[in-house]
Design a protein around this motif. Structure first.
Motif, PDB file in Angstrom:
ATOM      1  N   TYR A   3       0.816 -62.235   7.951  1.00 27.49           N
ATOM      2  CA  TYR A   3       0.693 -60.994   8.424  1.00 27.49           C
ATOM      3  C   TYR A   3       1.864 -60.533   9.541  1.00 27.49           C
ATOM      4  CZ  TYR A   3      -1.818 -57.305  10.750  1.00 27.49           C
ATOM      5  OH  TYR A   3      -2.227 -55.775  11.231  1.00 27.49           O
ATOM      6  N   GLY A   4       2.281 -59.401   9.299  1.00 28.02           N
ATOM      7  CA  GLY A   4       3.716 -58.812   9.992  1.00 28.02           C
ATOM      8  C   GLY A   4       3.504 -58.210  11.071  1.00 28.02           C
ATOM      9  N   GLN A   5       2.246 -57.532  11.409  1.00 23.71           N
ATOM     10  CA  GLN A   5       1.966 -56.967  12.572  1.00 23.71           C
ATOM     11  C   GLN A   5       2.702 -55.581  12.698  1.00 23.71           C
ATOM     12  OE1 GLN A   5      -0.243 -58.534  15.245  1.00 23.71           O
ATOM     13  NE2 GLN A   5      -0.396 -60.212  13.955  1.00 23.71           N
ATOM     14  N   GLY A  22       1.488 -56.674   5.539  1.00 24.30           N
ATOM     15  CA  GLY A  22       2.813 -56.100   6.251  1.00 24.30           C
ATOM     16  C   GLY A  22       2.493 -55.541   7.624  1.00 24.30           C
ATOM     17  N   GLY A  23       1.266 -55.123   7.639  1.00 23.34           N
ATOM     18  CA  GLY A  23       0.923 -54.336   8.945  1.00 23.34           C
ATOM     19  C   GLY A  23       1.675 -53.133   8.992  1.00 23.34           C
ATOM     20  N   ARG A  24       1.708 -52.606  10.323  1.00 22.93           N
ATOM     21  CA  ARG A  24       2.673 -51.321  10.604  1.00 22.93           C
ATOM     22  C   ARG A  24       4.255 -51.636  10.312  1.00 22.93           C
ATOM     23  NH1 ARG A  24       0.094 -47.317  13.524  1.00 22.93           N
ATOM     24  NH2 ARG A  24       1.982 -46.092  12.999  1.00 22.93           N
ATOM     25  N   GLY A  25       4.803 -50.438  10.216  1.00 26.85           N
ATOM     26  CA  GLY A  25       6.144 -50.599   9.949  1.00 26.85           C
ATOM     27  C   GLY A  25       6.810 -50.722   8.488  1.00 26.85           C
ATOM     28  N   GLU A  26       8.313 -50.979   8.168  1.00 25.13           N
ATOM     29  CA  GLU A  26       8.542 -51.012   6.941  1.00 25.13           C
ATOM     30  C   GLU A  26       8.749 -52.387   6.599  1.00 25.13           C
ATOM     31  OE1 GLU A  26      11.820 -47.946   6.583  1.00 25.13           O
ATOM     32  OE2 GLU A  26      10.230 -46.454   6.518  1.00 25.13           O
ATOM     33  N   ASP A  27       8.006 -52.892   5.838  1.00 29.30           N
ATOM     34  CA  ASP A  27       8.108 -54.234   5.372  1.00 29.30           C
ATOM     35  C   ASP A  27       8.659 -54.643   3.806  1.00 29.30           C
ATOM     36  OD1 ASP A  27       6.722 -54.727   7.853  1.00 29.30           O
ATOM     37  OD2 ASP A  27       4.948 -53.848   6.950  1.00 29.30           O
ATOM     38  N   ASP A  44      -3.374 -50.434   8.871  1.00 30.44           N
ATOM     39  CA  ASP A  44      -1.646 -50.636   8.433  1.00 30.44           C
ATOM     40  C   ASP A  44      -1.080 -49.399   8.170  1.00 30.44           C
ATOM     41  OD1 ASP A  44      -2.168 -53.475   8.510  1.00 30.44           O
ATOM     42  OD2 ASP A  44      -2.549 -53.523   6.385  1.00 30.44           O
ATOM     43  N   MET A  45      -1.671 -48.213   8.300  1.00 31.39           N
ATOM     44  CA  MET A  45      -1.072 -47.051   8.077  1.00 31.39           C
ATOM     45  C   MET A  45      -0.592 -46.277   9.081  1.00 31.39           C
ATOM     46  SD  MET A  45      -1.387 -46.620   4.780  1.00 31.39           S
ATOM     47  CE  MET A  45      -2.000 -48.206   3.696  1.00 31.39           C
ATOM     48  N   PRO A  46       0.594 -45.674   8.936  1.00 27.49           N
ATOM     49  CA  PRO A  46       1.065 -44.758  10.114  1.00 27.49           C
ATOM     50  C   PRO A  46       0.174 -43.468   9.909  1.00 27.49           C
ATOM     51  CG  PRO A  46       2.842 -44.614   8.268  1.00 27.49           C
ATOM     52  CD  PRO A  46       1.537 -45.660   8.046  1.00 27.49           C
TER      53      PRO A  46
END
Length: 173
Positions: A3-5, A22-27, A44-46
């Motif tokens: 999990y990327g947070q 991936g979580g938030r952010g560009e993964d 996880d969505m912006p």
């Protein structure tokens, strides 16, 4: 489970069957060998105010014995069924044997894509003289598939309960 947070992360799975979130952010998501699951949820969505975030899957396996799965958990199911999704296909080699599938999701319903998912290096197969790309999906808890065929401008997304959703697709075929 990896999990990327928040933030821009690179997640790399191992030899087994991994779940990558991936979580938030560009993964950047790399499943490795095994039948991996790449998973997204509404959390996880912006929002559009944050701008579009792009996650990239670099090694999605859609052929063979260890096929990967693209998973959207329960809170994204209605969003997908309501058509707040776009799909595009771009071949990446001259033989049209491989390409990138891009999925855009409008998480907040304002007609602006909030999350983009690029699935790179997908294999194209010929089935009955027709080229197609098929990937396993898990929408909510229902297994299905996304099937993109060369002869049309739409694709079918099966949600596993006998219901197919037709989605307009932008393709270079």
């Amino acid at each position: 489970m990896l999990y990327g947070q928040g933030g821009d992360d690179t997640l790399s799975g191992g030899r087994g069957d991994d779940t990558l979130i991936g979580g938030r952010g560009e993964d950047t998501l790399i499943g490795g060998t095994g039948s991996d699951k790449f998973q997204w949820s509404l959390d996880d969505m912006p929002s559009s105010a944050d701008g579009t975030e792009t996650d990239v899957i670099v090694d999605f396996d859609n052929q063979g014995d260890t096929q990967d799965t693209l998973a959207f958990v329960e809170d994204l199911t209605q969003l997908i069924k309501d058509g707040q999704v776009s799909i595009s296909w771009q071949t990446t080699d001259s033989d049209e044997a491989e390409g990138t599938l891009t999925i855009g999701l409008d998480a907040d319903g304002d007609s602006q894509m909030d999350q983009q998912i690029d699935i790179e290096s997908l294999s194209v197969v010929t089935n009955g003289g027709q080229q197609e790309v098929v990937i396993n999906t898990l929408i909510g808890s229902q297994e299905g598939e996304l099937r993109l065929t060369q002869d049309g401008n739409n694709t079918e997304l099966s949600v596993g309960d006998g219901q197919d959703l037709e989605i307009d697709v932008d393709t270079d075929w």
